[in-house]
Design a protein around this motif. Sequence first.
Motif, PDB file in Angstrom:
ATOM      1  N   ILE A 135      10.537 -11.581  -0.685  1.00  0.00           N
ATOM      2  CA  ILE A 135      10.504 -12.370   0.550  1.00  0.00           C
ATOM      3  C   ILE A 135       9.158 -13.062   0.742  1.00  0.00           C
ATOM      4  O   ILE A 135       9.006 -13.970   1.556  1.00  0.00           O
ATOM      5  CB  ILE A 135      10.871 -11.512   1.791  1.00  0.00           C
ATOM      6  N   GLY A 136       8.138 -12.657  -0.031  1.00  0.00           N
ATOM      7  CA  GLY A 136       6.856 -13.354   0.046  1.00  0.00           C
ATOM      8  C   GLY A 136       5.740 -12.577   0.690  1.00  0.00           C
ATOM      9  O   GLY A 136       4.761 -13.166   1.156  1.00  0.00           O
ATOM     10  N   MET A 137       5.849 -11.232   0.726  1.00  0.00           N
ATOM     11  CA  MET A 137       4.731 -10.439   1.230  1.00  0.00           C
ATOM     12  C   MET A 137       3.562 -10.578   0.252  1.00  0.00           C
ATOM     13  O   MET A 137       3.723 -10.388  -0.953  1.00  0.00           O
ATOM     14  CB  MET A 137       5.119  -8.964   1.366  1.00  0.00           C
ATOM     15  N   ASN A 138       2.395 -10.947   0.780  1.00  0.00           N
ATOM     16  CA  ASN A 138       1.200 -11.070  -0.051  1.00  0.00           C
ATOM     17  C   ASN A 138       0.667  -9.663  -0.342  1.00  0.00           C
ATOM     18  O   ASN A 138       0.238  -8.955   0.550  1.00  0.00           O
ATOM     19  CB  ASN A 138       0.148 -11.905   0.676  1.00  0.00           C
ATOM     20  N   MET A 139       0.704  -9.268  -1.630  1.00  0.00           N
ATOM     21  CA  MET A 139       0.393  -7.888  -2.011  1.00  0.00           C
ATOM     22  C   MET A 139      -1.088  -7.630  -2.296  1.00  0.00           C
ATOM     23  O   MET A 139      -1.451  -6.518  -2.629  1.00  0.00           O
ATOM     24  CB  MET A 139       1.218  -7.509  -3.254  1.00  0.00           C
ATOM     25  N   GLN A 140      -1.934  -8.650  -2.133  1.00  0.00           N
ATOM     26  CA  GLN A 140      -3.332  -8.491  -2.545  1.00  0.00           C
ATOM     27  C   GLN A 140      -4.029  -7.330  -1.830  1.00  0.00           C
ATOM     28  O   GLN A 140      -4.778  -6.581  -2.446  1.00  0.00           O
ATOM     29  CB  GLN A 140      -4.112  -9.785  -2.307  1.00  0.00           C
ATOM     30  N   ASN A 141      -3.802  -7.184  -0.539  1.00  0.00           N
ATOM     31  CA  ASN A 141      -4.462  -6.126   0.239  1.00  0.00           C
ATOM     32  C   ASN A 141      -3.488  -5.014   0.623  1.00  0.00           C
ATOM     33  O   ASN A 141      -3.689  -4.327   1.624  1.00  0.00           O
ATOM     34  CB  ASN A 141      -5.081  -6.716   1.515  1.00  0.00           C
ATOM     35  N   VAL A 142      -2.431  -4.851  -0.169  1.00  0.00           N
ATOM     36  CA  VAL A 142      -1.369  -3.894   0.181  1.00  0.00           C
ATOM     37  C   VAL A 142      -1.321  -2.751  -0.822  1.00  0.00           C
ATOM     38  O   VAL A 142      -1.441  -2.967  -2.033  1.00  0.00           O
ATOM     39  CB  VAL A 142       0.010  -4.600   0.233  1.00  0.00           C
ATOM     40  N   GLN A 143      -1.152  -1.548  -0.315  1.00  0.00           N
ATOM     41  CA  GLN A 143      -0.925  -0.358  -1.143  1.00  0.00           C
ATOM     42  C   GLN A 143       0.378   0.306  -0.724  1.00  0.00           C
ATOM     43  O   GLN A 143       0.679   0.366   0.472  1.00  0.00           O
ATOM     44  CB  GLN A 143      -2.034   0.671  -0.956  1.00  0.00           C
ATOM     45  N   PHE A 144       1.116   0.822  -1.687  1.00  0.00           N
ATOM     46  CA  PHE A 144       2.267   1.674  -1.405  1.00  0.00           C
ATOM     47  C   PHE A 144       1.940   3.082  -1.876  1.00  0.00           C
ATOM     48  O   PHE A 144       1.646   3.291  -3.061  1.00  0.00           O
ATOM     49  CB  PHE A 144       3.530   1.152  -2.117  1.00  0.00           C
ATOM     50  N   LEU A 145       1.948   4.020  -0.955  1.00  0.00           N
ATOM     51  CA  LEU A 145       1.616   5.408  -1.254  1.00  0.00           C
ATOM     52  C   LEU A 145       2.835   6.286  -0.990  1.00  0.00           C
ATOM     53  O   LEU A 145       3.363   6.287   0.124  1.00  0.00           O
ATOM     54  CB  LEU A 145       0.442   5.860  -0.385  1.00  0.00           C
ATOM     55  N   TRP A 146       3.272   7.021  -2.005  1.00  0.00           N
ATOM     56  CA  TRP A 146       4.445   7.891  -1.861  1.00  0.00           C
ATOM     57  C   TRP A 146       4.009   9.222  -1.268  1.00  0.00           C
ATOM     58  O   TRP A 146       3.155   9.919  -1.834  1.00  0.00           O
ATOM     59  CB  TRP A 146       5.117   8.095  -3.219  1.00  0.00           C
ATOM     60  N   ALA A 147       4.591   9.570  -0.127  1.00  0.00           N
ATOM     61  CA  ALA A 147       4.167  10.768   0.602  1.00  0.00           C
ATOM     62  C   ALA A 147       4.211  12.018  -0.274  1.00  0.00           C
ATOM     63  O   ALA A 147       3.263  12.809  -0.285  1.00  0.00           O
ATOM     64  CB  ALA A 147       5.032  10.953   1.848  1.00  0.00           C
ATOM     65  N   SER A 148       5.291  12.197  -1.012  1.00  0.00           N
ATOM     66  CA  SER A 148       5.423  13.418  -1.815  1.00  0.00           C
ATOM     67  C   SER A 148       4.317  13.507  -2.866  1.00  0.00           C
ATOM     68  O   SER A 148       3.736  14.579  -3.087  1.00  0.00           O
ATOM     69  CB  SER A 148       6.802  13.494  -2.467  1.00  0.00           C
ATOM     70  N   ASP A 149       3.978  12.382  -3.509  1.00  0.00           N
ATOM     71  CA  ASP A 149       2.907  12.377  -4.511  1.00  0.00           C
ATOM     72  C   ASP A 149       1.554  12.670  -3.877  1.00  0.00           C
ATOM     73  O   ASP A 149       0.789  13.513  -4.354  1.00  0.00           O
ATOM     74  CB  ASP A 149       2.831  11.015  -5.220  1.00  0.00           C
TER      75      ASP A 149
END
Length: 380
Positions: A135-149
């Motif tokens: 959809i066009g989310m700019n990922m430059q300043n984005v992190q995805f963190l998995w809670a379980s990990d």
Amino acid sequence: SASAATVVKKTSDGAKCATSPSIDTSGLFKSTLSIEEKVAIAMSVGEETVTVDELTALYKAKEHPIVYDGFEPSGRMHIAQGVMRALNVNKLTSTGCIFKFWVADWFAQLNNKMDGDLKKIRMIGQYMIEIWKAIGMNMQNVQFLWASDEINQHADEYWSLVMDIARVNNLTRIKRCCTIMGRKDSEEMPAAQIFYPCMQCADVFFLKADICQLGMDQRKVNMLAREYAGDKKMRFKPVIISHHMLSGLKQGQEKMSKSDPDSAIFMEDTAEDVKRKIKKAYCPPAEVEGNPIMDYAKNIIFGYYGTLTVLIEGAPVTFSSYEDLELEFKADKVHPGDLKAAVGEALNRILEPVRTHFAQGEPKALLEKIKKFKVIDNLS
């Protein structure tokens, strides 16, 4: 506020997958906006900001404030979570913020999503990330963190926080927060779900979040985090920016429900699905309050494009602001049928890149698997 023309950018960058909540600021986008401009853009994301003075002080103190939002991977994604979330993330990262998505797979398991099947839950989490890329989310300043990990890797730190939050709050206070899961205060719930508000409150401090940017429905637990920061005499309390909850398409639906497919537009709906749902949607003439089509026009179409063109008596009329449209609609100069046609067409243009993304390769295979899952939506 910044329009989608300036904040929604197609990017080929993948999401950064951090192995720890700590942040490396090298390679981050650095905003050249003034403090006043940053505050105005950040506030445009929410219906409520707690507090504006603290938000201003935060931008003065930090070039890269950390924003947090947690989401349960719990089924198909509707446009509020897809389009609105992308718009809001892009606005905040345009001010220099780092946006940490807490992929709450364990929380979804606690809340009995997908019958507690963690493998299915994680697959849905990956599907949601793919949608935001499309959809066009700019990922430059984005992190995805998995809670379980993250929790497994930093168990000492995380569970000490959870236990301390549980220790300093009584059961009544915690149960009041259980409505964040869509539960009524009086509703019977498994004991495991008492952990949920304590864990969500702990997330804020575990992720070192400066700003909690969640929906108005999560306000209670965000306020719990501010109370906890006060109890612990922390120098800064987390700022809360609570965004609007997009209404369902049927009369009286305050928000969309994944368990009622006709109450929501989903990110991978076909063009025909979108037209059919919008055509059937509640849209009383000259009434704005409780009108989902006006809600979608304001928060999705104007948020994304900044304009909306409606065919009125066969002639195209372009509205350059939502306020202009509202005035004409209230004056009964815009027919609900004409407005629906315009909103449906604009939504389909927004969603086309997502359809293309999921029409082939690994994204297509992933979506086919997701569609076979039983969607358990206790949040409806």
